[in-house]
Design an enzyme around this catalytic site. Sequence first.
Site, mmCIF file in Angstrom:
data_model
loop_
_atom_site.group_PDB
_atom_site.id
_atom_site.type_symbol
_atom_site.label_atom_id
_atom_site.label_comp_id
_atom_site.label_asym_id
_atom_site.label_seq_id
_atom_site.Cartn_x
_atom_site.Cartn_y
_atom_site.Cartn_z
ATOM 1 N N GLU A 186 -6.527 4.307 -5.897
ATOM 2 C CA GLU A 186 -7.781 4.610 -5.212
ATOM 3 C C GLU A 186 -8.201 5.992 -5.714
ATOM 4 O O GLU A 186 -7.805 7.016 -5.173
ATOM 5 C CB GLU A 186 -7.593 4.617 -3.693
ATOM 6 C CG GLU A 186 -8.908 4.830 -2.953
ATOM 7 C CD GLU A 186 -8.729 5.036 -1.455
ATOM 8 O OE1 GLU A 186 -9.654 4.695 -0.706
ATOM 9 O OE2 GLU A 186 -7.680 5.555 -1.032
ATOM 10 N N ASP B 254 -3.009 4.774 -2.259
ATOM 11 C CA ASP B 254 -4.050 5.254 -1.364
ATOM 12 C C ASP B 254 -4.321 6.749 -1.546
ATOM 13 O O ASP B 254 -3.377 7.541 -1.670
ATOM 14 C CB ASP B 254 -3.610 4.989 0.086
ATOM 15 C CG ASP B 254 -4.604 5.464 1.109
ATOM 16 O OD1 ASP B 254 -5.673 4.837 1.218
ATOM 17 O OD2 ASP B 254 -4.324 6.463 1.801
ATOM 18 N N HIS C 40 -11.140 -3.004 2.712
ATOM 19 C CA HIS C 40 -10.925 -2.696 4.129
ATOM 20 C C HIS C 40 -11.626 -1.423 4.582
ATOM 21 O O HIS C 40 -11.732 -1.169 5.784
ATOM 22 C CB HIS C 40 -9.424 -2.549 4.383
ATOM 23 C CG HIS C 40 -8.843 -1.326 3.740
ATOM 24 N ND1 HIS C 40 -8.717 -1.202 2.374
ATOM 25 C CD2 HIS C 40 -8.403 -0.148 4.259
ATOM 26 C CE1 HIS C 40 -8.203 -0.023 2.089
ATOM 27 N NE2 HIS C 40 -8.014 0.635 3.212
ATOM 28 N N ASP C 41 -12.075 -0.596 3.642
ATOM 29 C CA ASP C 41 -12.721 0.666 3.958
ATOM 30 C C ASP C 41 -14.243 0.597 3.871
ATOM 31 O O ASP C 41 -14.911 1.623 4.036
ATOM 32 C CB ASP C 41 -12.243 1.764 2.987
ATOM 33 C CG ASP C 41 -10.961 2.432 3.446
ATOM 34 O OD1 ASP C 41 -10.665 2.386 4.650
ATOM 35 O OD2 ASP C 41 -10.254 3.001 2.593
ATOM 36 N N ASP D 202 0.856 -1.177 0.000
ATOM 37 C CA ASP D 202 0.000 0.000 0.000
ATOM 38 C C ASP D 202 0.899 1.236 0.000
ATOM 39 O O ASP D 202 1.771 1.374 0.861
ATOM 40 C CB ASP D 202 -0.895 0.001 1.250
ATOM 41 C CG ASP D 202 -2.316 0.398 0.927
ATOM 42 O OD1 ASP D 202 -2.477 1.378 0.184
ATOM 43 O OD2 ASP D 202 -3.254 -0.257 1.410
#
Length: 557
Positions: free
Chosen positions: A258, A201, A330-331, A98
């Site tokens: 993202e 991210d 995960h979000d 990430d």
Amino acid sequence: MNRKWWHGKVAYQVYPKSFCDSNGDGIGDLKGIISKLDYLKDLGVDIIWLSPCYVSPLADQGYDIADYYRIDPRFGTMADMDELITEAKKRDIGILMDLVVNHCSDEHEWFKKACADPNGRYGKFFYIEKRRPDGSLPCNWRSCFGGPVWDKLPGHEDLYYLHTFHKKQPDLNWENPDLREEVYKMMNWWLDKGLAGFRIDAIINIKKVLPFKDYPADRSDGLSSINNMLSEQTGIGAFLGEMRDRTFKLHNSFSVGEVFNERPEEIPEFIGDDGYFSSMFDFSETVFGRSPLGSYADSGITPDDYKRCVFQTQRRIGDIGMISNIIENHDESRGVSRYIPEEDVTPTSKKMLAALYFLLKGLPWIYQGQEIGMENISFDSIDEVDDISTLDGYKVARAAGLSEKEALRAVEKSSRDNARTPFQWDGSENAGFTTGKPWLRVNPNYTEINLADQRNDPDSVFNFYRQLTRLRKNPDYQETFTYGELVPYLEDRHNVMAYLRKSESQCILVMGNYQKEPQTLPLPSAPKKILLNNLHDLKIDGGCVALDGYQVIVAEL
């Protein structure tokens, strides 16, 4: 579309803290991931994205990085990371880290030096400002976790630093070429170690509208959503193109962004043949129904809404590049708990949802536990919640007049903790995740939903996912599923999601009855072969197919 090595792959996200604990301390770790590589290979995984495992105080569960060059001892050592990369390569699996470079931790050495000397080299790595002449903050943007984006710079009464997210996540100043050089140096260091690439991210946030200015307030706190600034932001391409040229291109690596708020005309720039990224996630159905008032006011999403979101993205992307398709990460909350009506969540409906998203054009991503149909968890008290975003959402709901119980139920649906509960490996204590006390409560349904029970059950959700990965990679159909056109079918039919995947020599129908009541539907042509069916029976008669509730079929026509 130029063909790339990562086309046709299946990707999987690991949230290290909740995947597999090898030493009994209640926290998942790198050795735990290594021990499950054969499992992931058997599932059909080619690429693994690891959520952050760098040194971090975990204010935002690792997305606040204090040292980009070290593994947090909670997760293991750099030797463990090297072993993970090596062992994954032996199985033809690439590892993605990430990349969190919109911000770092306030415990990073850069920020400590900025606090010591705001006018020095590292002070320019961040956005540090004084209040305006009228005494107000430099702008009225609201952080993603609530409250102003400005906080006092430690040790300085008259200076403030910008944080788009948590106050322990100061934003990095990408306008500073010196900062960008440090970022590229770090990225290349990891790529030289053998990473296959990065998941990137919050990358849209690296470009701010400058000079700072206010936007119309959209809540009673007098602040404005930071999305208002982002929608006006321009010029990010200069940063992203430079990052691509200085890092990804040099290593022929994979990158997935993202990306929110991209404009249609920018898609070729983002994921075209010479795009900033190899791919980007489709969040259209993820953000559908979100309210600017807060998560308590979010509306749900119906099967027809979901279908429209997916098909709009497919049309938007076309043959420009490869989109990355998800139903959870995960979000987000668990996909089966969001996209299937609560009373209809069963193994059958879970398999239908899996097939509908997995066979779209683009890269399919599986989030850990999704392949066994893990579901949302219920909270008895807000004290059980770990996620800072959910805690802020609860405060907003209470301020809006909801009772404690109402506020808890409202934020429970979208809480990020839903996806962060430990992986349910088996029916033993703590779901086989750890021999110690898990850092986050295990979902109590682990005795009914776990891998051990599903592995030997040919009708399980897990084995249906295995069939999906094998179907996508089957040499007889791989070309069509990877590069074939997607054509919606029966698009206006209520609670039906169906589409054709077409190549020059092949046409494959994917059709799902997105409700519990049976439906009889016309076929575009006679099926030559049924490739997949989530139920045992199938009734085809006179050019029509009778689908039971939540039945999905994949047929070569």
